[in-house]
Design an enzyme around this catalytic site. Structure first.
Site, short mmCIF file in Angstrom:
data_model
loop_
_atom_site.label_atom_id
_atom_site.label_comp_id
_atom_site.label_asym_id
_atom_site.label_seq_id
_atom_site.Cartn_x
_atom_site.Cartn_y
_atom_site.Cartn_z
N ARG A 37 -16.96 8.20 -2.39
CA ARG A 37 -17.06 9.01 -3.62
C ARG A 37 -17.00 10.43 -3.21
O ARG A 37 -16.41 11.37 -3.90
CB ARG A 37 -18.48 8.73 -4.59
CG ARG A 37 -18.10 7.38 -5.32
CD ARG A 37 -19.29 6.97 -6.02
NE ARG A 37 -19.70 5.71 -5.70
CZ ARG A 37 -19.32 4.65 -6.31
NH1 ARG A 37 -18.41 4.89 -7.41
NH2 ARG A 37 -19.54 3.13 -6.10
N HIS A 67 -9.57 2.94 4.99
CA HIS A 67 -9.36 3.24 3.63
C HIS A 67 -9.81 4.80 3.28
O HIS A 67 -11.02 5.04 3.68
CB HIS A 67 -9.98 2.17 2.68
CG HIS A 67 -9.56 2.39 1.37
ND1 HIS A 67 -9.46 3.44 0.29
CD2 HIS A 67 -9.03 1.26 0.33
CE1 HIS A 67 -8.69 3.00 -0.70
NE2 HIS A 67 -8.62 1.89 -0.52
N TYR A 70 -11.44 6.95 -2.49
CA TYR A 70 -10.65 6.85 -3.55
C TYR A 70 -10.66 7.90 -4.50
O TYR A 70 -10.13 7.95 -5.68
CB TYR A 70 -10.73 5.51 -4.13
CG TYR A 70 -12.30 4.92 -4.36
CD1 TYR A 70 -12.88 5.56 -5.31
CD2 TYR A 70 -12.77 4.06 -3.69
CE1 TYR A 70 -14.19 5.15 -5.54
CE2 TYR A 70 -13.98 3.37 -3.97
CZ TYR A 70 -14.88 4.19 -4.78
OH TYR A 70 -15.91 3.53 -4.94
N HIS A 107 -4.80 5.76 -1.81
CA HIS A 107 -4.17 5.63 -3.12
C HIS A 107 -3.52 6.95 -3.25
O HIS A 107 -4.20 7.97 -3.32
CB HIS A 107 -5.25 5.50 -4.10
CG HIS A 107 -6.24 4.25 -4.14
ND1 HIS A 107 -7.11 4.19 -4.94
CD2 HIS A 107 -6.15 3.28 -3.20
CE1 HIS A 107 -7.87 3.12 -4.71
NE2 HIS A 107 -7.10 2.68 -3.60
N GLU A 142 -0.90 2.69 -0.99
CA GLU A 142 -1.19 1.56 -1.75
C GLU A 142 -0.30 1.29 -2.90
O GLU A 142 -0.30 2.26 -3.66
CB GLU A 142 -2.70 1.47 -1.83
CG GLU A 142 -3.14 0.10 -2.31
CD GLU A 142 -4.67 -0.37 -2.29
OE1 GLU A 142 -5.36 0.78 -1.60
OE2 GLU A 142 -5.33 -0.95 -3.04
N ASP A 176 -1.26 -4.65 -2.32
CA ASP A 176 -2.65 -5.20 -3.10
C ASP A 176 -2.17 -6.09 -4.11
O ASP A 176 -1.63 -5.71 -5.19
CB ASP A 176 -3.40 -3.79 -3.60
CG ASP A 176 -4.82 -4.21 -4.08
OD1 ASP A 176 -4.74 -5.27 -4.90
OD2 ASP A 176 -5.60 -3.63 -3.71
N HIS A 179 -3.43 -5.34 -7.76
CA HIS A 179 -2.67 -4.29 -8.26
C HIS A 179 -1.25 -4.62 -8.54
O HIS A 179 -0.73 -4.23 -9.61
CB HIS A 179 -2.67 -2.96 -7.04
CG HIS A 179 -3.94 -2.51 -6.82
ND1 HIS A 179 -4.33 -1.48 -6.01
CD2 HIS A 179 -5.16 -2.68 -7.52
CE1 HIS A 179 -5.54 -1.12 -5.86
NE2 HIS A 179 -6.17 -2.07 -6.79
N HIS A 211 -3.86 -6.13 0.75
CA HIS A 211 -5.27 -6.21 0.19
C HIS A 211 -5.13 -7.60 -0.65
O HIS A 211 -4.56 -7.50 -1.57
CB HIS A 211 -5.59 -5.03 -0.56
CG HIS A 211 -5.84 -3.86 -0.10
ND1 HIS A 211 -6.01 -2.58 -0.61
CD2 HIS A 211 -6.12 -3.51 1.51
CE1 HIS A 211 -6.56 -1.64 0.38
NE2 HIS A 211 -6.60 -2.19 1.54
N ASP A 224 -6.48 -3.04 -12.98
CA ASP A 224 -7.18 -2.85 -12.04
C ASP A 224 -8.58 -3.47 -11.75
O ASP A 224 -9.46 -2.54 -11.40
CB ASP A 224 -7.03 -1.58 -11.20
CG ASP A 224 -7.72 -1.43 -9.86
OD1 ASP A 224 -7.94 -2.33 -8.95
OD2 ASP A 224 -7.61 -0.17 -9.33
N HIS A 226 -10.69 -6.23 -9.75
CA HIS A 226 -10.55 -7.43 -8.72
C HIS A 226 -11.46 -8.64 -8.88
O HIS A 226 -12.73 -8.55 -9.52
CB HIS A 226 -10.96 -6.78 -7.48
CG HIS A 226 -10.41 -5.41 -7.06
ND1 HIS A 226 -10.31 -5.03 -5.74
CD2 HIS A 226 -9.32 -4.82 -7.67
CE1 HIS A 226 -9.47 -4.23 -5.74
NE2 HIS A 226 -8.78 -4.08 -6.71
N GLU A 256 -10.95 -7.37 -0.88
CA GLU A 256 -11.82 -6.51 -1.83
C GLU A 256 -12.33 -6.97 -2.80
O GLU A 256 -12.33 -6.34 -3.93
CB GLU A 256 -10.85 -5.20 -1.89
CG GLU A 256 -10.12 -4.37 -0.83
CD GLU A 256 -9.15 -3.39 -1.33
OE1 GLU A 256 -8.44 -3.56 -1.98
OE2 GLU A 256 -9.36 -2.11 -0.70
ZN ZN Z 1 -8.18 -2.05 -6.96
FE FE Z 2 -6.69 -2.29 -2.71
FE FE Z 3 -7.40 0.95 -2.35
#
Ligand code: ZN
Ligand code: FE
Ligand code: FE
Length: 277
Positions: A37, A67, A70, A107, A142, A176, A179, A211, A224, A226, A256
């Site tokens: 974050r 990664h 995000y 991303h 991604e 992913d 996604h 992913h 989105d 998961h 994830e």
């Molecule tokens: Zn996601």
């Molecule tokens: Fe992902």
């Molecule tokens: Fe991601």
């Protein structure tokens, strides 16, 4: 054999992540290069990084899939947010050389109503600034669900970013499953067709990592969210085909899913079984 792992906390350092991965039957893992974050990055202990390398070699690990935070948005409508993304990525790529020959996934960003074309141009601009010819890291875009104004929902958008990157041999794509499914590609009923389309538009040689997540929503929902493997709209049968597919089966798979460590261990076992039949 399937190369598979999950997202792990980097709070105890590199070697600790390698040991945790091994303890749940994983032979790769993902980690955030800095607070997901915020922006602060911890100093890297070179000895700890070298210890992870030795651990990975002695335990036959596959490629790591780091990664980016995000919150980075390379195509924000705010100059300071774009500058922050640029600086954080440049710094991350220097740090990634402590775990050489890894993947660095990010991303692509949200264009916040500036339009996909403007977004694509800004993302490529950042990449052209931060990629270095001597880096060993491959940077992965991604595939995105298309929530809000996310760029990277379609294979065409990913291809148009890569086309604009000068050092495009340092670029790849992370697929992913949640996604791609939420974006509207029917990987449940037509995995072959989706991968053929990916090959036509982006090229399967660009596909570097997966992913592996189930989805709480139906195909095309652009949500989105998961779900654990088998409990969502993708389902275990489709995951069996995904982990066995010739275009995917040799890539690193990263979970994830909303799970704890023991749960990840069970998902890894489940997917290893699904891959061997
Ligand atoms: Zn996601
Ligand atoms: Fe992902
Ligand atoms: Fe991601």
């Amino acid at each position: 054999m399937l190369t598979i792992g999950c997202h792990l906390s980097s709070s105890k350092g590199f070697l600790a992540m390698g040991k945790t991965a091994s303890s749940i039957g994983a032979d790769t893992f993902a980690f955030f290069t800095r607070n997901p974050r915020g922006g602060a990055a911890k100093a890297i202990d070179p000895e700890d990084a070298a210890n992870l390398q030795a651990w990975m070699e002695s335990h036959a690990f596959g490629t790591l899939v780091a990664h980016a935070p995000y919150t980075l948005n390379c195509c924000s409508d705010k100059q300071h947010a774009r500058s922050f993304a640029r600086e954080a990525m440049a710094d991350d790529l220097r740090r990634m050389e402590f775990t050489p020959h890894s993947y660095y996934n990010f991303h692509p960003g949200s264009h916040v109503k500036q339009g996909v074309e403007a977004g694509v141009a800004m993302i490529a601009d950042v990449l052209n600034d931060v990629l270095a010819p001597d880096q060993t890291t491959t940077v992965l875009l991604e595939t995105m669900a298309g929530k809000g104004t996310e760029v990277g929902r379609s294979f065409e958008e990913l291809a148009s970013i890569i086309e604009r990157v000068e050092l495009s041999d340092r670029m790849g794509v992370c697929f992913d499953t949640c996604h791609v499914h939420d974006a509207g590609y029917d990987i449940v009923n037509d995995l072959d067709g989706v991968l053929e389309e990916f090959d036509r538009v982006v090229g399967l040689d660009r596909l570097k990592a997966v992913h592996i997540n189930d989805s709480k929503n139906p195909c095309g929902a652009r949500k989105d969210r998961h779900e654990t493997i088998g409990a969502g709209f993708i389902g275990i049968e489709a995951f069996g085909r995904i982990v066995s597919h010739p275009a995917l089966r040799d890539l690193p798979f990263i979970l994830e899913t909303p799970n704890d460590l023991a749960g990840y261990g069970r998902e890894i076992e489940l997917l290893r079984e699904a891959a061997s039949c």
